[in-house]
Motif scaffolding. Structure first.
Motif, PDB file in Angstrom:
ATOM      1  N   PHE A   1       0.803  -1.227   0.000  1.00  0.00           N
ATOM      2  CA  PHE A   1       0.000   0.000   0.000  1.00  0.00           C
ATOM      3  C   PHE A   1       0.832   1.272   0.000  1.00  0.00           C
ATOM      4  O   PHE A   1       0.457   2.272  -0.619  1.00  0.00           O
ATOM      5  CB  PHE A   1      -0.981   0.000   1.180  1.00  0.00           C
ATOM      6  N   ASP A   2       1.993   1.263   0.680  1.00  0.00           N
ATOM      7  CA  ASP A   2       2.775   2.490   0.777  1.00  0.00           C
ATOM      8  C   ASP A   2       3.446   2.861  -0.545  1.00  0.00           C
ATOM      9  O   ASP A   2       3.876   4.005  -0.724  1.00  0.00           O
ATOM     10  CB  ASP A   2       3.821   2.393   1.889  1.00  0.00           C
TER      11      ASP A   2
ATOM     12  N   LEU B   1      -3.898  -5.270   5.060  1.00  0.00           N
ATOM     13  CA  LEU B   1      -2.525  -5.071   5.523  1.00  0.00           C
ATOM     14  C   LEU B   1      -2.377  -3.704   6.190  1.00  0.00           C
ATOM     15  O   LEU B   1      -1.719  -3.580   7.240  1.00  0.00           O
ATOM     16  CB  LEU B   1      -1.548  -5.198   4.361  1.00  0.00           C
ATOM     17  N   ALA B   2      -2.970  -2.683   5.595  1.00  0.00           N
ATOM     18  CA  ALA B   2      -2.899  -1.347   6.187  1.00  0.00           C
ATOM     19  C   ALA B   2      -3.585  -1.311   7.544  1.00  0.00           C
ATOM     20  O   ALA B   2      -3.110  -0.662   8.481  1.00  0.00           O
ATOM     21  CB  ALA B   2      -3.524  -0.326   5.245  1.00  0.00           C
ATOM     22  N   LEU B   3      -4.684  -2.035   7.670  1.00  0.00           N
ATOM     23  CA  LEU B   3      -5.384  -2.090   8.947  1.00  0.00           C
ATOM     24  C   LEU B   3      -4.509  -2.770  10.002  1.00  0.00           C
ATOM     25  O   LEU B   3      -4.423  -2.307  11.140  1.00  0.00           O
ATOM     26  CB  LEU B   3      -6.701  -2.844   8.778  1.00  0.00           C
ATOM     27  N   GLU B   4      -3.829  -3.845   9.593  1.00  0.00           N
ATOM     28  CA  GLU B   4      -2.982  -4.578  10.532  1.00  0.00           C
ATOM     29  C   GLU B   4      -1.771  -3.765  10.959  1.00  0.00           C
ATOM     30  O   GLU B   4      -1.413  -3.736  12.144  1.00  0.00           O
ATOM     31  CB  GLU B   4      -2.521  -5.886   9.887  1.00  0.00           C
TER      32      GLU B   4
ATOM     33  N   LEU C   1      -7.312   1.373   4.323  1.00  0.00           N
ATOM     34  CA  LEU C   1      -7.135   2.317   3.225  1.00  0.00           C
ATOM     35  C   LEU C   1      -7.804   1.798   1.953  1.00  0.00           C
ATOM     36  O   LEU C   1      -7.698   0.605   1.645  1.00  0.00           O
ATOM     37  CB  LEU C   1      -5.641   2.534   2.951  1.00  0.00           C
ATOM     38  N   PRO C   2      -8.475   2.652   1.204  1.00  0.00           N
ATOM     39  CA  PRO C   2      -9.109   2.200  -0.035  1.00  0.00           C
ATOM     40  C   PRO C   2      -8.069   1.934  -1.114  1.00  0.00           C
ATOM     41  O   PRO C   2      -6.999   2.542  -1.133  1.00  0.00           O
ATOM     42  CB  PRO C   2     -10.006   3.382  -0.429  1.00  0.00           C
ATOM     43  N   LEU C   3      -8.392   1.019  -2.023  1.00  0.00           N
ATOM     44  CA  LEU C   3      -7.515   0.771  -3.160  1.00  0.00           C
ATOM     45  C   LEU C   3      -7.638   1.908  -4.159  1.00  0.00           C
ATOM     46  O   LEU C   3      -8.723   2.472  -4.340  1.00  0.00           O
ATOM     47  CB  LEU C   3      -7.904  -0.540  -3.854  1.00  0.00           C
TER      48      LEU C   3
END
Length: 215
Positions: free
Chosen positions: A64-65, A97-100, A106-108
């Motif tokens: 995500f980053d 993954l962002a939540l973890e 986070l939205p795609l």
């Protein structure tokens, strides 16, 4: 040298995004992790100010980053980010993954990926040529981009100065990570300059000698 590398350190995770161009102004953008209006503006001002014509958007991997700015790149330059086919699963898992890792879902990006890059493929960018090197480990479809004529490697999260990419994330493999570095990166000339996905630049020869994770 026939190459100009501009680094942008972006988003709260500190991703290195690179705009790489030849002497005539044809360029690529690697790992567009921009996530704010200020970061979008910084990249746009550099590209426009230098008269760069971006021909490719390249992803070393799809965590995500590294993909925050995909919509910006598509809407501004008409480029969909190119990556390895094995990164589609990584991309789709980003909200979880962002939540973890960050405590927020986070939205795609809306635009999605162009999952067509393969190991050994050559990407033309004006007078520059980038060889695609598949380096699984941090993610299954992780890629590095090697410009042999200029002695430069963009290593994503496979190899850092004095470290390797983390593998304690879904689908990561420490065994594959070390194998990729030993067999695909440490075989490059020692003077090869390495531009990683986070942190400062380094050289292949230095990492072969001093990286504590490859012994």
């Amino acid at each position: 040298m026939n190459i100009t590398v501009k680094r942008f350190v972006l988003n709260p995770v500190g991703v290195n995004c690179y705009v790489v161009s030849d002497a005539k102004g044809t360029g690529v953008i690697i790992d567009p992790g921009a996530c704010s209006r200020e970061e979008f503006s910084e990249i746009r001002q550099y590209v426009e100010g230098e008269g760069i014509r971006l021909s490719h958007a390249l992803l070393t991997h799809a965590h995500f980053d590294h993909v925050f700015g995909l919509d910006f790149v598509y809407e501004t330059y008409g480029l969909k980010a190119e990556c390895h086919a094995l990164e589609e699963q990584i991309y789709q898992s980003n909200p979880d993954l962002a939540l973890e890792l960050c405590g927020t879902r986070l939205p795609l990006p809306r635009v999605g990926l162009d999952c067509t890059l393969t190991d050994g493929q050559e990407i033309a960018c004006g007078e520059l040529r980038f060889k695609v090197i598949h380096t699984p480990g941090h993610t299954p479809g992780g890629l590095c981009f090697y410009c042999e004529s200029e002695g430069i490697l963009f290593s994503g999260d496979t190899l850092f100065q004095g470290s390797l990419g983390r593998t304690d994330v879904p689908l990561g493999s420490w065994r594959q990570e070390k194998q990729s570095v030993r067999e695909k990166l440490f075989t490059l000339p020692p003077e090869t300059l390495v531009y990683p996905g986070h942190g400062p630049t380094t050289e292949i020869g230095y990492e072969r000698m001093y990286n504590p994770y490859i012994k």
